[in-house]
Write an enzyme that holds these catalytic residues in place. Sequence first.
Site, PDB file in Angstrom:
ATOM      1  N   SER A 245       0.816  -1.218   0.000  1.00 57.44           N
ATOM      2  CA  SER A 245       0.000   0.000   0.000  1.00 57.44           C
ATOM      3  C   SER A 245       0.847   1.266   0.000  1.00 57.44           C
ATOM      4  CB  SER A 245      -0.937  -0.017   1.210  1.00 57.44           C
ATOM      5  OG  SER A 245      -1.798  -1.134   1.152  1.00 57.44           O
ATOM      6  N   HIS A 246       0.154   2.399   0.016  1.00 53.62           N
ATOM      7  CA  HIS A 246       0.800   3.703  -0.108  1.00 53.62           C
ATOM      8  C   HIS A 246       1.784   3.984   1.028  1.00 53.62           C
ATOM      9  CE1 HIS A 246      -1.810   5.295   3.063  1.00 53.62           C
ATOM     10  NE2 HIS A 246      -2.808   4.668   2.465  1.00 53.62           N
ATOM     11  N   ASN A 247       2.890   4.612   0.677  1.00 56.06           N
ATOM     12  CA  ASN A 247       3.912   5.073   1.630  1.00 56.06           C
ATOM     13  C   ASN A 247       4.614   3.953   2.380  1.00 56.06           C
ATOM     14  OD1 ASN A 247       1.738   7.502   1.551  1.00 56.06           O
ATOM     15  ND2 ASN A 247       3.816   8.310   1.847  1.00 56.06           N
TER      16      ASN A 247
END
EC number: 2.3.1.191
Length: 356
Positions: A245-247
């Site tokens: 997922s993001h980051n």
Amino acid sequence: MEKTLQELSEHVGGTVVGDPSVKISGVMGIDDAREGDITFISNDKYIRKIDQTKASAIIVSPKLRDTNIFLSQQTKRNLLVCNNPYLAFAKLIDLLIYKKPVYPEGVDPSARIDKTAVLGHQISVQPYVTIGKNARIGNRVVLHPCVYIGNGCIIGDDTIIYPNAVIYDETIIGKRVTIHSNTVIGSSGFGYAPDGQGYYKIPQIGSTIIEDDVDIGANTTINRAVMGETVIRKGTKIDSQVVISHNVEIGENSLIVSQVGIAGSAKIGRHVTLAGGSGVVGHVTVGDNVTVGGYSGVINDIPSNETYLGAPALPIRRMRKCYVIIEKLPEMRDLIKTLEKRIAQLEGRNETAQTK
């Protein structure tokens, strides 16, 4: 290609026990090996198969070589003794069997390439590839049919991207990266803010960076950052059907096995193994040299140099004790019921005695 066992030993840095002149032309698993093949044993449970295999030689570790069954078989079996049999097996596949693919050089006429894109030398851009504005493609890159490279992407030298992979805008991919079919890199993360009635989509305006020598399996998704970067550090190997997922940041030389899910902003250290089906919640940190067992759930930070297992994931020694207790729960339940009855009987007798 045919080599003597001695030549193979020199190639992998091993020691021959038996006939060094025996000819080897193939590499096979222990069940399927035939005369002329070399096989390997890296797990004790396969030792019993040495009498059954038809392989001309077996790769073993020094520890396995010194077991009684091998000591008694040394006059009958040719051995290639290596510290890492599995690695030696892989190197011999590369030497004896594997043939590096040869790709058509140049750009197929059906490819759609924006005029602002910059293409390197000796590239192979195959049918129906799309390359967006200001993208930069390095030297000797191979883009298989129907690959999509978005605007502003950078693809490093010697990278191979297999059919139908999608690389979203502004993604940076390093050198010698392998990306398998249907993988998506740089798509929006799953970010929504409740507005009282529904959910307001949070724009994902960050980027995705894949460093050098990363391998990514088929049907894997790596999201771009909300802001900042999602980063896969160099040398990491990611299996098929993984969601990152993001980051998220994954450290160097980590192994992420199939069906792993890593939630937003998790930080994974160097040399970490996340076994199949395991999950990591968002905003936690997993230290260096950590192993997380299959189908485990990481919900808190994990210090370096630990092995965790279970859901929620606990240190492996503690979780093994828990598993032993779980297996005994039905008997423990019956025992507790019995003890409760006896306590009730004793308390009843005491009350009777007191009233008298």
